[in-house]
Design an enzyme around this catalytic site. Structure first.
Site, PDB file in Angstrom:
ATOM      1  CD1 TRP A 102      42.599  30.074  35.316  1.00 17.65           C
ATOM      2  CD2 TRP A 102      43.511  29.796  33.686  1.00 17.65           C
ATOM      3  NE1 TRP A 102      41.644  30.352  34.248  1.00 17.65           N
ATOM      4  CE2 TRP A 102      42.318  30.027  33.959  1.00 17.65           C
ATOM      5  CE3 TRP A 102      43.864  30.146  32.305  1.00 17.65           C
ATOM      6  CZ2 TRP A 102      41.903  31.000  32.145  1.00 17.65           C
ATOM      7  CZ3 TRP A 102      43.894  31.260  31.401  1.00 17.65           C
ATOM      8  CH2 TRP A 102      42.684  30.982  30.696  1.00 17.65           C
ATOM      9  CG  ASP A 173      47.898  33.509  37.377  1.00 18.48           C
ATOM     10  OD1 ASP A 173      46.966  35.119  37.823  1.00 18.48           O
ATOM     11  OD2 ASP A 173      47.544  32.843  36.163  1.00 18.48           O
ATOM     12  CE  LYS A 197      39.964  35.800  36.808  1.00 15.28           C
ATOM     13  NZ  LYS A 197      39.181  35.068  35.450  1.00 15.28           N
TER      14      LYS A 197
HETATM   15  N1  PMP Z   1      44.851  32.865  35.707  1.00 16.33           N
HETATM   16  C1  PMP Z   1      44.181  33.029  35.997  1.00 16.33           C
HETATM   17  C2  PMP Z   1      44.380  32.270  37.451  1.00 16.33           C
HETATM   18  C3  PMP Z   1      42.491  33.347  35.061  1.00 16.33           C
HETATM   19  O1  PMP Z   1      41.306  33.230  36.039  1.00 16.33           O
HETATM   20  C4  PMP Z   1      42.791  33.708  34.014  1.00 16.33           C
HETATM   21  C5  PMP Z   1      41.558  33.688  33.508  1.00 16.33           C
HETATM   22  N2  PMP Z   1      40.148  33.460  33.343  1.00 16.33           N
HETATM   23  C6  PMP Z   1      44.150  33.750  33.484  1.00 16.33           C
HETATM   24  C7  PMP Z   1      45.213  33.994  34.023  1.00 16.33           C
HETATM   25  C8  PMP Z   1      43.602  34.281  32.385  1.00 16.33           C
HETATM   26  O2  PMP Z   1      43.930  35.890  31.592  1.00 16.33           O
HETATM   27  P1  PMP Z   1      43.499  36.556  30.505  1.00 16.33           P
HETATM   28  O3  PMP Z   1      42.389  35.864  29.989  1.00 16.33           O
HETATM   29  O4  PMP Z   1      43.794  37.369  30.283  1.00 16.33           O
HETATM   30  O5  PMP Z   1      44.612  36.334  29.402  1.00 16.33           O
END
Ligand code: PMP
Length: 361
Positions: A102, A173, A197
């Site tokens: 991520w 994040d 989550k």
């Molecule tokens: N950052 C992290 C740490 C994530 O776990 C996720 C999704 N699992 C995201 C960003 C992306 O989130 P989204 O799919 O809501 O754009």
């Protein structure tokens, strides 16, 4: 009720008590004769709910008064773009620690809007994934911000120290770790999290931003992604995702009733310890993450004999232990054990693992 233990990484399980309450008040919210989805976000009831949910989140995280709390759209990835657009100009630098999938994704998105530079990456220590602290000399004090992801959902890599960034604001994040343990919000410039989550339904993002970072958006920033516009309009510049916001509010109330973030952290530590102990005590299971960097929310593990993966997963599924397949980038298994996962779920998994080892080891 035909419920299972759902180890999905996200959208993830929500507290059953919250789901039952939402079900109970679905078609007749606050005795108004409609659901919360069918009313104006500008009406008294919705505005009251929105204000309370913000206050509850502020209480839970002890958010200082000089931070804005924003409820935005576009999930986690929406913030990969919103952060650079809001707090850097196109010729400024943003610094990035890349510790997993991520934070890596955040770099390429930021690089569309500023000059994104990687200052630290996950390495191997004793044959396992390990996150070293960046050298202070690597942190250019002219950078607009330093972005990192303290809990990598896919890789199960986490760290609980903060990079020493001097005057460069930290942007975290926290999509997969928000509200799972106490943190000191005042150390951050921005904390953001996709909701799916520990907060509620997907699509929603919560952003906690220090006031000094407002008013800096690039002129091309879409208005609905602009933190200042969002703050000035109490997160209602455009119609907010009303049902998701409402459900997030219920989760915050649930968390307060359960004893808040301290109590949930105690439970989360216990759950993670149960599972890691089960992995460490056996040669049949393995973790590829260094013990100093293990996530308490997402626990990837491998079988010493990967040809048994499919069997493990299908038997676990039959036993009501769902969504344990590891992310396709990592393989093996991954158990996501967010706030809503009861200790009984982790115990059931650990018992299953022990029995599977006994019969297949
Ligand atoms: N950052 C992290 C740490 C994530 O776990 C996720 C999704 N699992 C995201 C960003 C992306 O989130 P989204 O799919 O809501 O754009």
């Amino acid at each position: 009720m035909n419920r299972v233990f759902n180890f999905s990484a996200g959208p993830a399980m929500l507290p059953p008590a919250v789901m039952l309450r939402a079900q109970n008040e679905l078609i007749n919210w606050r005795d108004g004769g409609t659901s919360v989805m069918e009313i104006s976000h500008r009406g008294k009831d919705f505005v009251e709910m929105a204000e309370k949910s913000e206050q509850d989140l502020r209480d839970l995280m002890a958010v200082p008064d000089d931070y804005k709390v924003l409820f935005m759209q576009g999930g986690g990835r929406g913030q990969f773009a919103a952060v650079p657009l809001n707090i850097s100009s196109s010729n400024e630098t943003s610094l990035h620690m890349v510790t997993g999938s991520w934070s890596k994704g955040a770099v390429s998105e930021a690089n569309k809007f500023n000059n994104a530079v990687v200052i630290g990456e996950t390495t191997q220590r004793e044959g396992k994934a390990f996150v070293p602290q960046p050298e202070p000399s690597d942190i250019d004090q002219r950078a607009a911000y330093l972005h990192f992801c303290p809990n990598e959902t896919v890789d199960g890599i986490a760290f609980d120290w903060l990079p020493e960034s001097g005057d460069v604001p930290l942007v975290a994040d926290m999509s997969s770790t928000i509200l799972s343990q106490p943190i000191d919000v005042s150390r951050y410039g921005i904390i953001y999290a996709g909701a799916q989550k520990n907060i509620g339904p997907s699509g929603l993002a919560v952003v906690i931003v220090h006031e000094s970072l407002l008013g800096k958006a690039q002129s091309v920033t879409p208005s609905f992604m602009d933190y200042t516009q969002t703050a000035d309009n109490n997160s209602m510049y455009n119609t907010p995702p009303t049902f998701s916001w409402y459900l997030a509010g219920l989760v915050f109330e649930w968390l307060k009733e359960e004893g808040g973030v301290e109590e949930i952290a105690r439970r989360n530590n216990h759950k993670a310890q149960l599972l890691y102990n089960a992995i460490d005590q056996s040669d049949f299971y393995r973790s590829q993450v260094h013990s100093a960097c293990r996530s308490k929310m997402n626990v990837p593990f491998q079988l010493a004999e990967p040809s048994l993966d499919d069997k493990f997963l299908s038997m676990a599924d039959e036993a009501g232990l769902k969504a344990l397949k590891g992310h396709r980038f990592v393989g093996g298994m991954r158990a996501s054990i967010y706030n809503a996962m009861p200790v009984e779920g982790v115990q059931a998994l650990v018992d299953f693992m022990s029995e599977f080892e006994r019969t297949h080891g």
